[in-house]
Design an enzyme around this catalytic site. Sequence first.
Site, mmCIF file in Angstrom:
data_model
loop_
_atom_site.group_PDB
_atom_site.id
_atom_site.type_symbol
_atom_site.label_atom_id
_atom_site.label_comp_id
_atom_site.label_asym_id
_atom_site.label_seq_id
_atom_site.Cartn_x
_atom_site.Cartn_y
_atom_site.Cartn_z
ATOM 1 N N PRO A 70 -45.849 -8.765 -11.715
ATOM 2 C CA PRO A 70 -45.795 -9.449 -13.019
ATOM 3 C C PRO A 70 -44.399 -9.418 -13.619
ATOM 4 O O PRO A 70 -43.986 -10.351 -14.294
ATOM 5 C CB PRO A 70 -46.769 -8.636 -13.899
ATOM 6 C CG PRO A 70 -47.561 -7.791 -12.963
ATOM 7 C CD PRO A 70 -46.772 -7.616 -11.709
ATOM 8 N N ASP A 121 2.201 -0.462 7.928
ATOM 9 C CA ASP A 121 3.304 -0.682 6.990
ATOM 10 C C ASP A 121 3.792 0.623 6.399
ATOM 11 O O ASP A 121 3.097 1.631 6.453
ATOM 12 C CB ASP A 121 2.802 -1.550 5.830
ATOM 13 C CG ASP A 121 3.021 -3.017 6.096
ATOM 14 O OD1 ASP A 121 3.728 -3.324 7.063
ATOM 15 O OD2 ASP A 121 2.488 -3.831 5.328
ATOM 16 N N LYS A 179 9.766 0.077 10.853
ATOM 17 C CA LYS A 179 10.944 0.458 11.637
ATOM 18 C C LYS A 179 11.403 -0.648 12.580
ATOM 19 O O LYS A 179 12.323 -0.464 13.354
ATOM 20 C CB LYS A 179 10.616 1.708 12.466
ATOM 21 C CG LYS A 179 10.350 2.945 11.616
ATOM 22 C CD LYS A 179 11.050 4.166 12.204
ATOM 23 C CE LYS A 179 10.946 5.366 11.289
ATOM 24 N NZ LYS A 179 9.823 6.219 11.573
ATOM 25 N N MET A 213 6.936 -4.925 -7.334
ATOM 26 C CA MET A 213 8.286 -5.038 -6.750
ATOM 27 C C MET A 213 9.315 -5.434 -7.824
ATOM 28 O O MET A 213 10.224 -6.216 -7.555
ATOM 29 C CB MET A 213 8.295 -6.077 -5.614
ATOM 30 C CG MET A 213 7.360 -5.718 -4.479
ATOM 31 S SD MET A 213 7.339 -6.950 -3.182
ATOM 32 C CE MET A 213 6.227 -8.160 -3.851
HETATM 33 C C1 LIG Z 1 4.968 -5.683 -0.740
HETATM 34 S S1 LIG Z 1 4.044 -5.283 -2.144
HETATM 35 C C2 LIG Z 1 2.482 -4.964 -1.406
HETATM 36 C C3 LIG Z 1 1.352 -4.930 -2.384
HETATM 37 C C4 LIG Z 1 0.050 -4.522 -1.737
HETATM 38 N N1 LIG Z 1 -0.354 -5.491 -0.750
HETATM 39 C C5 LIG Z 1 -1.060 -4.301 -2.747
HETATM 40 O O1 LIG Z 1 -2.035 -5.085 -2.801
HETATM 41 O O2 LIG Z 1 -1.003 -3.314 -3.474
HETATM 42 C C6 LIG Z 1 4.662 -3.691 -2.501
HETATM 43 C C7 LIG Z 1 4.594 -3.359 -3.980
HETATM 44 O O3 LIG Z 1 3.301 -2.967 -4.348
HETATM 45 C C8 LIG Z 1 3.379 -2.019 -5.375
HETATM 46 N N2 LIG Z 1 2.730 -0.788 -4.907
HETATM 47 C C9 LIG Z 1 2.139 -0.583 -3.732
HETATM 48 N N3 LIG Z 1 1.600 0.645 -3.660
HETATM 49 C C10 LIG Z 1 1.852 1.230 -4.843
HETATM 50 C C11 LIG Z 1 1.564 2.501 -5.416
HETATM 51 N N4 LIG Z 1 0.860 3.418 -4.756
HETATM 52 N N5 LIG Z 1 1.980 2.759 -6.669
HETATM 53 C C12 LIG Z 1 2.661 1.839 -7.377
HETATM 54 N N6 LIG Z 1 2.966 0.625 -6.888
HETATM 55 C C13 LIG Z 1 2.573 0.327 -5.645
HETATM 56 C C14 LIG Z 1 4.821 -1.803 -5.687
HETATM 57 O O4 LIG Z 1 5.178 -2.706 -6.721
HETATM 58 C C15 LIG Z 1 5.457 -2.195 -4.389
HETATM 59 O O5 LIG Z 1 6.799 -2.549 -4.562
#
Ligand SMILES: C[S@@+](CC[C@H](N)C(=O)[O-])C[C@H]1O[C@@H](n2cnc3c(N)ncnc32)[C@H](O)[C@@H]1O
Length: 413
Positions: free
Chosen positions: A45, A206, A228, A343
């Site tokens: 129900p 990465d 690397k 970034m």
């Molecule tokens: C190339 S981008 C990759 C982002 C990633 N694919 C994501 O979704 O988090 C790299 C940037 O993500 C951010 N980032 C990634 N890991 C982080 C963390 N643990 N703390 C703060 N910022 C982070 C920073 O701004 C860094 O420069």
Amino acid sequence: MTSNPYPLGLRLHGRRVVVVGGGAVATRRVPALLDAGADVLLVAPELTPALRARVDAGRLHWVPRRFAPEDLDGAWLVHVAIDDPIAAASVSAVAAERRIFCVRADDRTAATAWTPAVTRHGPVTVAVFGGGDPRRAMTVRDAIRDLLAVRLAPGGIAGRPDPSTGMTGGRQAGRVALVGAGPGDPELITVKGWRLLTEADVVVADRLVPGLLLDELRPDVELVDASKIPYGPSRAQEEINQILVDRALAGAVVVRLKGGDPYVFGRGGEELLACAAAGVPVTVVPGVTSSIAAPAAAGIPVTHRGVAHEFTVVSGHLAPDAPASLVRWDALAGLHGTLVILMGLKNLAAITATLIAHGRSPQTPAAVVQEATTGTQRVLRSTLGEVAADLRAADLRPPAVVVVGDVVGALDG
Ligand SMILES: C[S@@+](CC[C@H](N)C(=O)[O-])C[C@H]1O[C@@H](n2cnc3c(N)ncnc32)[C@H](O)[C@@H]1O
């Protein structure tokens, strides 16, 4: 006298299963039935909101009344998910008359079928019966689930894909999984991502991938450190694409492990296209992105009722005046909501100046979260006008996320 149950895997796809009851038990049972493709008829129900949502989504049929014998017309199985023992007994009497197996939530001893405690790991399903004691079944199931999660051994049941599938000329067909590893805390990878990691022959990782995940790989796994790889950034990406394709074509199960989510500034799309062009099958497993997780780890919700109705994630890797920049910083300055900049440390002074020049108040709260969700996380709280200078003074470094907006102080007491 109770005899042991006979274990069986029911193939329910397209077959009618009747669930009597619309409460908590039915709410727990229905998803697995739908997952098995069953044609579910719910007789009750009233329904819980979760069941109602599935009815509204057209996933199952609902008869909004109490049980009637004709509800079992065409049924292969019935679940009685009601507390009332008299009503439950009358359903199971009709089921027995028609030789339909009947699971009873109210009385296991009166049931003709039992549901086991289950743990699923990709293609493997483990079902446990506890001799009539559901808690014993769950304890054993939990122990098995933990064992599978820590990967028994190379070639163990969790350690390899089903050898009966994906074979080419007697050899395992290779494949690639683009897996989001999460922002830093190794526990923030998804269950699916973790499982694929346990199945990998090759892991291409990465720089921002949580180190502890790599530490737990089987010793025979080939680990390629993508950070690397020499040659400039664009050439390096070509090299990575080539490694993924070559290893997969050689028959390896390849996991491309990327920080956060593969499709958030992660170049996952390019890798997917390269694999697709080479005929390599690809699975994409989303990850917990730092753009949301880093603010959260610093106590900042990217949206908050009455404070922000939007959040925008933007890359600050190019300065606002760089010819190649695709970001409309002037338009972003006009938004009231949350701005999350990835970034962006190097260009932060230019970015904040541009936002202020186009109208965003210098008093807007701002925060920087470095190495979020790790043991070395640091958080700086400031304002849009001062954050660039404060960042230099505090010597914060990448990886870091910058958050701009009133949400920064939303949870402050
Ligand atoms: C190339 S981008 C990759 C982002 C990633 N694919 C994501 O979704 O988090 C790299 C940037 O993500 C951010 N980032 C990634 N890991 C982080 C963390 N643990 N703390 C703060 N910022 C982070 C920073 O701004 C860094 O420069």
